[in-house]
Design an enzyme around this catalytic site. Structure first.
Site, PDB file in Angstrom:
ATOM      1  N   HIS A 300       0.818  -1.215   0.000  1.00  0.00           N
ATOM      2  CA  HIS A 300       0.000   0.000   0.000  1.00  0.00           C
ATOM      3  C   HIS A 300       0.852   1.264   0.000  1.00  0.00           C
ATOM      4  O   HIS A 300       0.566   2.225  -0.704  1.00  0.00           O
ATOM      5  CB  HIS A 300      -0.917  -0.040   1.228  1.00  0.00           C
ATOM      6  CG  HIS A 300      -1.995   0.978   1.234  1.00  0.00           C
ATOM      7  ND1 HIS A 300      -3.007   1.007   0.296  1.00  0.00           N
ATOM      8  CD2 HIS A 300      -2.234   2.029   2.076  1.00  0.00           C
ATOM      9  CE1 HIS A 300      -3.827   2.007   0.557  1.00  0.00           C
ATOM     10  NE2 HIS A 300      -3.376   2.649   1.621  1.00  0.00           N
ATOM     11  N   PHE A 301       1.923   1.264   0.800  1.00  0.00           N
ATOM     12  CA  PHE A 301       2.820   2.416   0.874  1.00  0.00           C
ATOM     13  C   PHE A 301       4.082   2.132   0.056  1.00  0.00           C
ATOM     14  O   PHE A 301       5.199   2.071   0.582  1.00  0.00           O
ATOM     15  CB  PHE A 301       3.160   2.745   2.331  1.00  0.00           C
ATOM     16  CG  PHE A 301       2.033   3.418   3.067  1.00  0.00           C
ATOM     17  CD1 PHE A 301       1.743   4.753   2.840  1.00  0.00           C
ATOM     18  CD2 PHE A 301       1.256   2.724   3.968  1.00  0.00           C
ATOM     19  CE1 PHE A 301       0.700   5.393   3.502  1.00  0.00           C
ATOM     20  CE2 PHE A 301       0.207   3.338   4.641  1.00  0.00           C
ATOM     21  CZ  PHE A 301      -0.073   4.677   4.410  1.00  0.00           C
TER      22      PHE A 301
END
Length: 323
Positions: A300-301
């Site tokens: 996600h990051f």
């Protein structure tokens, strides 16, 4: 005496060549104001009575990129990307109300909805007198940026979309507890939703799907958790959780925007993201067939370990789309 004569002779012969090499070196490495590194500046501006914190770098006369962060992060998530883009672009990264270093009024003082956050960010952009910009949107930055884009299509030069969802096929099963809380907010569903405010959940978002979890600096998720743990911040985040369904309701409107205006779109996706799964990246091509889609081996990051790769994709894309 003989040695002195030989040295003098060599100096006479070689000096013109030394001068020539010196001139070549100077000509090939000019010092120009455009290439001098400008460090990130940390600023605040008053917007609708709120103190909005933002990071700024690059020459103001260059094309602007506004970086809109996700949950539970802040402009801190863009610290590396700002450095890598600011030689070529004017880069701005704000914190939303209730996030990072910006004001965090209570829900009685400020309505924490994605509509309202987008209005505040739009007013922030106007306050800085930005007339044209590219958006980099991630997670919550997606619904905030897309609201602004659909209201102000003339403002948008390009969209760089990183793990920011706009299609139902991009919603992962991990979101089910939040969807249950959206559909039926009560003590039981709230308890499940509150898990996403814990350090275990924050670390999970950063580390799950990472190519190399040991490359993820713990400073990032520790800082995010610090902000989440501030007194009263849980109420702010729960209000936004409950409002998240308003984003899904707008998907069709965003699709119409893509189809009508065909903004240049660069999609960069951490392919191992379990919140917003990979099919959500390819879905952008349905309404904008010219969208450029790239996957990186991250979660996600993805910027935490792939910021150099991502910045190169952005620079290449913008060099063709923004003058």
């Amino acid at each position: 005496m003989k040695t002195k004569i030989i040295l003098s002779f060599l100096l006479i012969i070689c000096l013109p060549h030394f001068k020539s090499y010196a001139n070549i070196s100077i000509e090939k490495n000019p010092v120009s104001k455009a290439t001098i590194y400008k460090p990130i500046q940390y600023k605040t501006v008053l917007v609708d009575g709120l103190s909005i914190f933002y990071r700024e770098a690059g020459e103001i006369n260059k094309p602007t990129i506004v970086l809109l962060h996700g949950f539970p992060s802040s402009s801190h998530m863009y610290r590396n990307l700002i450095n890598e883009l600011s030689d070529n672009y004017h880069v701005i990264a704000p914190d939303y109300p209730g996030f990072g270093q910006s004001s965090a009024p209570t829900p009685q003082q400020y309505q924490y909805t994605f509509d309202n956050l987008s209005v505040t960010m739009e007013h922030f952009i106007d306050k800085l007198k930005i007339k044209k910009t590219s958006f980099y949107i991630q997670d919550y930055g997606g619904p905030i940026g897309m609201r602004i884009a659909t209201r102000r299509p003339e403002l948008i030069q390009t969209l760089v979309i990183q793990n920011a969802n706009a299609y139902v096929e991009g919603l992962g099963d991990v979101l089910k507890p939040l969807i249950a809380y959206i559909e039926k907010p009560n003590a039981e569903t709230e308890k499940a939703a509150r898990f996403f405010l814990t350090i275990d959940a924050t670390k999970w978002q950063y580390l799950t799907g990472a190519e190399n979890p040991e490359a993820i600096a713990p400073d990032s998720y520790s800082l995010d958790q610090y902000y989440l743990d501030r007194s009263g911040n849980d109420v702010i985040q729960l209000a936004l959780f409950r409002d998240y369904g308003s984003n899904i309701a707008l998907y069709e409107k965003w699709h119409q925007y893509f189809a009508k205006y065909q903004p240049p779109i660069l999609v960069i996706w951490g392919k191992n993201d379990q919140f917003f799964i990979a099919p959500g990246a390819n879905a952008y091509k349905k309404d904008n067939p010219n969208a450029e889609v790239h996957f990186v081996n991250g979660g996600h990051f993805a910027l935490e370990e792939h910021h150099s790769e991502i910045s190169k994709l952005i620079l290449n894309f913008l060099s063709k789309k923004v003058q």
